[in-house]
Write an enzyme that holds these catalytic residues in place. Structure first.
Site, PDB file in Angstrom:
ATOM      1  N   ARG A  82       5.115  11.049  -2.517  1.00 26.41           N
ATOM      2  CA  ARG A  82       4.783  10.736  -1.126  1.00 26.41           C
ATOM      3  C   ARG A  82       5.993  10.982  -0.230  1.00 26.41           C
ATOM      4  O   ARG A  82       7.030  10.319  -0.395  1.00 26.41           O
ATOM      5  CB  ARG A  82       4.399   9.261  -1.061  1.00 26.41           C
ATOM      6  CG  ARG A  82       4.228   8.717   0.317  1.00 26.41           C
ATOM      7  CD  ARG A  82       4.186   7.196   0.303  1.00 26.41           C
ATOM      8  NE  ARG A  82       3.902   6.709   1.636  1.00 26.41           N
ATOM      9  CZ  ARG A  82       4.164   5.476   2.048  1.00 26.41           C
ATOM     10  NH1 ARG A  82       4.706   4.597   1.226  1.00 26.41           N
ATOM     11  NH2 ARG A  82       3.889   5.124   3.277  1.00 26.41           N
ATOM     12  N   ALA A 122       3.020  -0.652   4.908  1.00 26.06           N
ATOM     13  CA  ALA A 122       2.537  -0.690   6.294  1.00 26.06           C
ATOM     14  C   ALA A 122       2.023  -2.070   6.701  1.00 26.06           C
ATOM     15  O   ALA A 122       1.979  -2.382   7.900  1.00 26.06           O
ATOM     16  CB  ALA A 122       1.449   0.364   6.499  1.00 26.06           C
ATOM     17  N   ARG A 165      12.635   4.711  12.823  1.00 27.45           N
ATOM     18  CA  ARG A 165      11.436   5.553  12.750  1.00 27.45           C
ATOM     19  C   ARG A 165      10.518   5.279  13.957  1.00 27.45           C
ATOM     20  O   ARG A 165      10.986   4.881  15.006  1.00 27.45           O
ATOM     21  CB  ARG A 165      10.752   5.319  11.400  1.00 27.45           C
ATOM     22  CG  ARG A 165      11.683   5.675  10.217  1.00 27.45           C
ATOM     23  CD  ARG A 165      11.026   5.445   8.874  1.00 27.45           C
ATOM     24  NE  ARG A 165       9.846   6.287   8.715  1.00 27.45           N
ATOM     25  CZ  ARG A 165       8.917   6.083   7.771  1.00 27.45           C
ATOM     26  NH1 ARG A 165       9.050   5.076   6.923  1.00 27.45           N
ATOM     27  NH2 ARG A 165       7.878   6.892   7.689  1.00 27.45           N
ATOM     28  N   HIS A 193      12.716  -2.345   2.238  1.00 23.45           N
ATOM     29  CA  HIS A 193      12.129  -1.041   2.559  1.00 23.45           C
ATOM     30  C   HIS A 193      13.050   0.055   2.058  1.00 23.45           C
ATOM     31  O   HIS A 193      14.280  -0.084   2.129  1.00 23.45           O
ATOM     32  CB  HIS A 193      11.939  -0.865   4.075  1.00 23.45           C
ATOM     33  CG  HIS A 193      11.055  -1.906   4.670  1.00 23.45           C
ATOM     34  ND1 HIS A 193       9.684  -1.894   4.513  1.00 23.45           N
ATOM     35  CD2 HIS A 193      11.343  -3.008   5.387  1.00 23.45           C
ATOM     36  CE1 HIS A 193       9.175  -2.946   5.117  1.00 23.45           C
ATOM     37  NE2 HIS A 193      10.155  -3.647   5.652  1.00 23.45           N
ATOM     38  N   ASN A 239       8.156  -5.471  -0.676  1.00 26.64           N
ATOM     39  CA  ASN A 239       7.977  -4.287   0.165  1.00 26.64           C
ATOM     40  C   ASN A 239       6.495  -4.237   0.497  1.00 26.64           C
ATOM     41  O   ASN A 239       5.685  -3.777  -0.319  1.00 26.64           O
ATOM     42  CB  ASN A 239       8.424  -3.011  -0.549  1.00 26.64           C
ATOM     43  CG  ASN A 239       8.346  -1.804   0.384  1.00 26.64           C
ATOM     44  OD1 ASN A 239       7.768  -1.886   1.474  1.00 26.64           O
ATOM     45  ND2 ASN A 239       8.920  -0.685  -0.030  1.00 26.64           N
ATOM     46  N   SER A 280      13.010   3.157   3.419  1.00 27.65           N
ATOM     47  CA  SER A 280      13.463   3.772   4.671  1.00 27.65           C
ATOM     48  C   SER A 280      13.965   2.668   5.611  1.00 27.65           C
ATOM     49  O   SER A 280      13.832   1.485   5.307  1.00 27.65           O
ATOM     50  CB  SER A 280      12.313   4.535   5.320  1.00 27.65           C
ATOM     51  OG  SER A 280      11.296   3.632   5.742  1.00 27.65           O
ATOM     52  N   PRO A 333       0.791  -1.223   0.000  1.00 29.14           N
ATOM     53  CA  PRO A 333       0.000   0.000   0.000  1.00 29.14           C
ATOM     54  C   PRO A 333       0.828   1.280   0.000  1.00 29.14           C
ATOM     55  O   PRO A 333       1.870   1.365   0.635  1.00 29.14           O
ATOM     56  CB  PRO A 333      -0.804  -0.111   1.304  1.00 29.14           C
ATOM     57  CG  PRO A 333      -0.043  -1.067   2.149  1.00 29.14           C
ATOM     58  CD  PRO A 333       0.578  -2.039   1.191  1.00 29.14           C
ATOM     59  N   ASN A 334       0.325   2.223  -0.757  1.00 25.30           N
ATOM     60  CA  ASN A 334       0.853   3.591  -0.855  1.00 25.30           C
ATOM     61  C   ASN A 334       2.142   3.695  -1.668  1.00 25.30           C
ATOM     62  O   ASN A 334       2.618   4.804  -1.926  1.00 25.30           O
ATOM     63  CB  ASN A 334       1.046   4.218   0.544  1.00 25.30           C
ATOM     64  CG  ASN A 334      -0.244   4.264   1.324  1.00 25.30           C
ATOM     65  OD1 ASN A 334      -1.227   4.801   0.828  1.00 25.30           O
ATOM     66  ND2 ASN A 334      -0.274   3.684   2.513  1.00 25.30           N
ATOM     67  N   ARG A 346       6.677   0.963  13.742  1.00 24.87           N
ATOM     68  CA  ARG A 346       7.334   0.345  12.577  1.00 24.87           C
ATOM     69  C   ARG A 346       8.427  -0.648  12.993  1.00 24.87           C
ATOM     70  O   ARG A 346       9.096  -1.240  12.141  1.00 24.87           O
ATOM     71  CB  ARG A 346       7.956   1.412  11.674  1.00 24.87           C
ATOM     72  CG  ARG A 346       6.953   2.351  11.063  1.00 24.87           C
ATOM     73  CD  ARG A 346       7.593   3.345  10.111  1.00 24.87           C
ATOM     74  NE  ARG A 346       6.770   4.526   9.995  1.00 24.87           N
ATOM     75  CZ  ARG A 346       5.715   4.631   9.178  1.00 24.87           C
ATOM     76  NH1 ARG A 346       5.377   3.632   8.390  1.00 24.87           N
ATOM     77  NH2 ARG A 346       4.995   5.747   9.148  1.00 24.87           N
ATOM     78  N   HIS A 372       3.938  -4.288   9.213  1.00 26.67           N
ATOM     79  CA  HIS A 372       3.847  -4.129  10.666  1.00 26.67           C
ATOM     80  C   HIS A 372       2.549  -4.671  11.251  1.00 26.67           C
ATOM     81  O   HIS A 372       2.342  -4.589  12.452  1.00 26.67           O
ATOM     82  CB  HIS A 372       4.001  -2.641  11.024  1.00 26.67           C
ATOM     83  CG  HIS A 372       5.079  -1.953  10.238  1.00 26.67           C
ATOM     84  ND1 HIS A 372       6.396  -2.341  10.301  1.00 26.67           N
ATOM     85  CD2 HIS A 372       5.042  -0.921   9.341  1.00 26.67           C
ATOM     86  CE1 HIS A 372       7.120  -1.580   9.500  1.00 26.67           C
ATOM     87  NE2 HIS A 372       6.322  -0.709   8.901  1.00 26.67           N
ATOM     88  N   GLU A 408      12.778  -9.211   2.168  1.00 28.33           N
ATOM     89  CA  GLU A 408      12.036  -8.028   2.632  1.00 28.33           C
ATOM     90  C   GLU A 408      12.817  -6.770   2.237  1.00 28.33           C
ATOM     91  O   GLU A 408      14.037  -6.713   2.430  1.00 28.33           O
ATOM     92  CB  GLU A 408      11.898  -8.079   4.157  1.00 28.33           C
ATOM     93  CG  GLU A 408      11.199  -6.866   4.736  1.00 28.33           C
ATOM     94  CD  GLU A 408      11.194  -6.852   6.267  1.00 28.33           C
ATOM     95  OE1 GLU A 408      12.128  -7.415   6.884  1.00 28.33           O
ATOM     96  OE2 GLU A 408      10.266  -6.266   6.835  1.00 28.33           O
ATOM     97  N   ASP A 420       1.977 -15.533   7.121  1.00 22.97           N
ATOM     98  CA  ASP A 420       1.616 -16.942   6.916  1.00 22.97           C
ATOM     99  C   ASP A 420       1.766 -17.336   5.443  1.00 22.97           C
ATOM    100  O   ASP A 420       2.152 -18.478   5.151  1.00 22.97           O
ATOM    101  CB  ASP A 420       0.173 -17.195   7.368  1.00 22.97           C
ATOM    102  CG  ASP A 420       0.031 -17.215   8.885  1.00 22.97           C
ATOM    103  OD1 ASP A 420       1.056 -17.133   9.592  1.00 22.97           O
ATOM    104  OD2 ASP A 420      -1.119 -17.299   9.371  1.00 22.97           O
ATOM    105  N   TYR A 464      11.136   8.997   1.351  1.00 23.62           N
ATOM    106  CA  TYR A 464      11.126   7.928   0.349  1.00 23.62           C
ATOM    107  C   TYR A 464      11.830   8.305  -0.960  1.00 23.62           C
ATOM    108  O   TYR A 464      11.967   7.454  -1.845  1.00 23.62           O
ATOM    109  CB  TYR A 464       9.683   7.491   0.065  1.00 23.62           C
ATOM    110  CG  TYR A 464       8.991   6.937   1.292  1.00 23.62           C
ATOM    111  CD1 TYR A 464       9.468   5.785   1.916  1.00 23.62           C
ATOM    112  CD2 TYR A 464       7.879   7.560   1.845  1.00 23.62           C
ATOM    113  CE1 TYR A 464       8.851   5.269   3.053  1.00 23.62           C
ATOM    114  CE2 TYR A 464       7.249   7.055   2.972  1.00 23.62           C
ATOM    115  CZ  TYR A 464       7.748   5.915   3.569  1.00 23.62           C
ATOM    116  OH  TYR A 464       7.141   5.403   4.697  1.00 23.62           O
TER     117      TYR A 464
END
Ligand code: DQA
Length: 148
Positions: free
Chosen positions: A21, A81, A111, A104, A78, A106, A13-14, A115, A84, A102, A91, A26
């Protein structure tokens, strides 16, 4: 001829808003900019990439299952959110025989407290964060290193 190994690059998302953004966090690259560079890098590495983004948790779960069914070499994830919050994504990672890297832009650990937990990290092969758009490039190099 053997098939080109596949790396699925899944964005949550986002991340469709990258470029506009919170650029101080970012950066200014859009997801399309990042995708174009990953396509070039993949070609140089002899890999195929399938790059997607969704704001919906279930799409990410379905795409992780798809990576398993397609026998992907790796998934670069990625989860935004959902990293978290999402036990469903945790799963799904556990449920497939594909290593998940994984990613990210940032460094979530530097932060806000909320997070600092990652349900993705608990199931992932490894994590790369904090290098801006270059986190994706490093992750694709990591995926290439999984080839044998
Ligand atoms: C992010 C970090 C997450 O905490 C945040 O919710 C995002 C982006 C990153 O790439 O830095 O959406 O995954």
């Amino acid at each position: 001829m053997t098939e080109t190994p596949l790396v699925m690059v899944l964005n949550g998302p986002n991340l469709n808003l990258l470029g506009s953004r919170e650029p101080q966090i970012y950066g200014h690259d859009t997801l399309d900019d990042i995708a174009a560079r990953l396509e070039d890098q993949a070609q140089a590495l002899g890999l195929a990439v399938d790059i997607r983004q969704s704001n919906h948790e279930g799409h990410l779960v379905d795409w992780l299952h798809e990576a398993g069914a397609r026998g992907a070499l790796a998934v670069i994830l990625n989860a935004g959110a959902f990293t978290h919050t999402s036990i469903a994504i945790h799963d799904a990672i556990k449920g497939i025989a594909v290593p998940v890297i994984e990613v990210h832009l940032s460094n979530p650990h530097a932060r806000e407290d909320f997070r600092h937990i990652s349900f993705v990290a608990k199931a992932a092969k490894g994590s790369i964060s904090g290098f801006g758009a270059a986190s994706y490039r490093l992750a694709l190099d990591a995926a290439a290193a999984l080839r044998h």
